[in-house]
Write an enzyme that holds these catalytic residues in place. Sequence first.
Site, PDB file in Angstrom:
ATOM      1  N   HIS A  27       0.832  -1.205   0.000  1.00 55.88           N
ATOM      2  CA  HIS A  27       0.000   0.000   0.000  1.00 55.88           C
ATOM      3  C   HIS A  27       0.869   1.258   0.000  1.00 55.88           C
ATOM      4  O   HIS A  27       1.780   1.383   0.826  1.00 55.88           O
ATOM      5  CB  HIS A  27      -0.900   0.022   1.227  1.00 55.88           C
ATOM      6  N   GLU A 216      -8.290 -12.149   5.746  1.00 51.95           N
ATOM      7  CA  GLU A 216      -7.359 -11.510   6.676  1.00 51.95           C
ATOM      8  C   GLU A 216      -8.069 -11.294   8.013  1.00 51.95           C
ATOM      9  O   GLU A 216      -7.725 -11.917   9.016  1.00 51.95           O
ATOM     10  CB  GLU A 216      -6.863 -10.177   6.116  1.00 51.95           C
TER      11      GLU A 216
END
Length: 371
Positions: A27, A216
Site C-alpha cells: 500500500h 485476513e
Amino acid sequence: MSIDQHDDMTVQGASLRDLPKISLHDHLDGALRLSTILDLAADAGVDVPATDAPGLRRWFAERSRSGSLVEYLTAFTLTTAVMQTEEALTRIAREYVLDLAEDGVIHGEVRWAPEQHVRGGLTPEQAVAAVGRGIAEGEDEAEDTGYSIRVTQILSAMRQDDRSLQIARLAVANRERGVVGFDIAGPEDGHPASAHRAAFDYLAAEFLPVTVHAGEAAGPASIRSALIDGRALRLGHGVRIAEDLQLVGREGDEVQVQFGDLARWVRDREIPLELSPTSNLQTGAIAQWGDEFADHPFDLLHQLGFSVTVNTDNRTVSGTTLTRELGLLVDAFDYDLDDLEEFQFNAASAAFLPVEEREELVEMIADGFRR
C-alpha cells in the site's frame, strides 16, 4: 536476529537483497519514508505523534503490534493526512519506486485508494495523475542509477464506503496510464465483496483484473464472496483459507490434510495468495495458529501446493521490507534458494500484465537467481 541482519541476509552465498523480487501487495499510504512524513506534516500543519524519525518509527510499531486489523489501520490516519496535494503524492510515489528498487524489486504493483486523497481539493483523477507522475519519475531515476524496475497501480475502493463503482470506472479510464487492476480494502469483517457487486460486474464487463482483500480479518465466507461476487483473480492476504483445511494425521514429516471445497478450488485453480507474513502476525490474521512468525500457515500452504507469494503489505507501518520478509521465512522454515525462487515465479505469473511480460519477468528471475 535483528531487522538489520535480516535485511543483509545471505542464503547459499546469495544476498537476499540482490535477488530479483516481485511485489504484488504493498500500500502506498503504508510505505512513506519517515522523513517525508515529517517534512510534509510540517508543510501542511498536520500534528505528528513524534518529532523525529526514531520516535515516529516507535509510534508505528505500537500501532502495528495491536493484534487487530482495525487498530492497525489507525496508523493510516497520519499517512493519508499528509497525502492531500499533487506535490505530496508525486513525491511519495517517486520515493516509493526508489525504495522498491533499493530492495531488489524488479516489478511492483502499488495499491492505494484515491478517495482518501481528496480532502485537500484534489479530484480522484488528479490524484491518479499525480501518483503516475511520481512513478514515472522514480522509474527514470532508478534507471539512471543502474536499477531496472517497473511499477503499476492498483486502485482500491474502501469497502466500508459506497464509492466502489466510481473507483472502478476511474481504474478502467486509466488502464492506458499505468492502472492495471482494482481492489477493495479497509475493514474486512462485516463488509463483504458482495456489497460491491455493481462495481465488480462493471469491471468484469471491462475485463479489468481484480484482487480483493479477503481472508485476513474474516474467514472462508469472505474469501468465497471475493471469488464469487468479486471474480477475484488473486486474494489479498487470503491466509485464512487455511481454516478450510483439516489436519487428519501425520506420516513421518508429512502432514495429512483434508481439503474443504473452497480450499481445493483455490489450490487447484492456482489462485494466488498475496501473503504478508509480518503484517498477518501483527493484525491477528493468524492468531488461531499462534503468535510467533513460525506459526504462520505459510509453509503448510506452500507444501500443499497453493500459489503463495511474499509481500510486505505496508513497509513503514509494519517496519519491514521484501528482503526482510524472505529472511524471516528462511529462518522460520529453513527455505533455500529454490523455494525463494518459486515464490517469485508465483508472483511473476500472478502479475496483472500481459502474458508476454509475465514471461519476461520469469526469465529475469531465473537469470537473477542463477548468477
